[in-house]
Design a protein around this motif. Structure first.
Motif, PDB file in Angstrom:
ATOM      1  N   ASN A  82       0.847  -1.082  -0.033  1.00 40.65           N
ATOM      2  CA  ASN A  82      -0.020  -0.090   0.036  1.00 40.65           C
ATOM      3  C   ASN A  82       0.683   1.382  -0.059  1.00 40.65           C
ATOM      4  OD1 ASN A  82      -2.261  -1.515   0.032  1.00 40.65           O
ATOM      5  ND2 ASN A  82      -2.723  -1.298   2.066  1.00 40.65           N
ATOM      6  N   ARG A  83       1.870   1.401   0.863  1.00 37.98           N
ATOM      7  CA  ARG A  83       2.976   2.389   0.911  1.00 37.98           C
ATOM      8  C   ARG A  83       3.369   2.607  -0.598  1.00 37.98           C
ATOM      9  NH1 ARG A  83       5.126   2.640   7.038  1.00 37.98           N
ATOM     10  NH2 ARG A  83       2.787   3.145   7.902  1.00 37.98           N
ATOM     11  N   ALA A 101       1.190   4.012  -2.555  1.00 41.68           N
ATOM     12  CA  ALA A 101       0.762   5.415  -2.632  1.00 41.68           C
ATOM     13  C   ALA A 101       2.249   6.437  -2.949  1.00 41.68           C
ATOM     14  CB  ALA A 101       0.766   5.664  -1.052  1.00 41.68           C
TER      15      ALA A 101
END
Length: 138
Positions: free
Chosen positions: A69-70, A73
């Motif tokens: 997810n990071r 992002a």
């Protein structure tokens, strides 16, 4: 009334002023050219490298949703083009405004330079005529 040497000196000052403005315009145009051509190419190169790094990291760290997810992002943090980057766009607009201002000043200096040169030529002719009149008595 001013002598020809006064007008010659004023002409020289304005000529030098025009040269200075032309140098300034060259420098400003180099900056604009760099913003328009060099910087976008560098942005593309940096983003390409970041994509490769992200892909390598995602391959290296698997099955970790927090990391994935990071990493995904991070896509929003990539470098933007000049038009999309507010600060770069503002900078480009400011430089373009400065080019317009210096161009205007250069035009005014050219007009003044030409005026003083014409006055110098006129005064020089008057002085020559006066000298001839004094020499030959007239």
């Amino acid at each position: 009334m001013a002598s020809s040497s006064y007008y010659r000196e004023m002409y020289r000052k304005k000529r030098d002023e025009v040269d200075d403005y032309e140098d300034d315009l060259k420098d400003l145009n180099k900056i604009l050219e760099s913003l328009s051509f060099d910087l976008p190419a560098e942005v593309i190169d940096v983003n390409f490298e970041l994509d490769g790094l992200k892909a390598d990291l995602l391959k290296g760290v698997r099955h970790n949703s927090l990391f994935t997810n990071r990493a995904n992002a991070f896509e929003n943090k990539k470098e933007k083009s000049i038009g999309q980057d507010r600060d770069m766009s503002t900078t480009q607009n400011a430089i373009e405004d400065e080019v317009a201002r210096v161009t205007n000043l250069r035009s005014q200096a050219i007009s003044s330079r030409d005026y003083y040169y014409d006055k110098y030529q006129e005064k020089k002719s008057e002085e020559r005529a006066e000298l001839l009149k004094n020499i030959f008595g007239g």
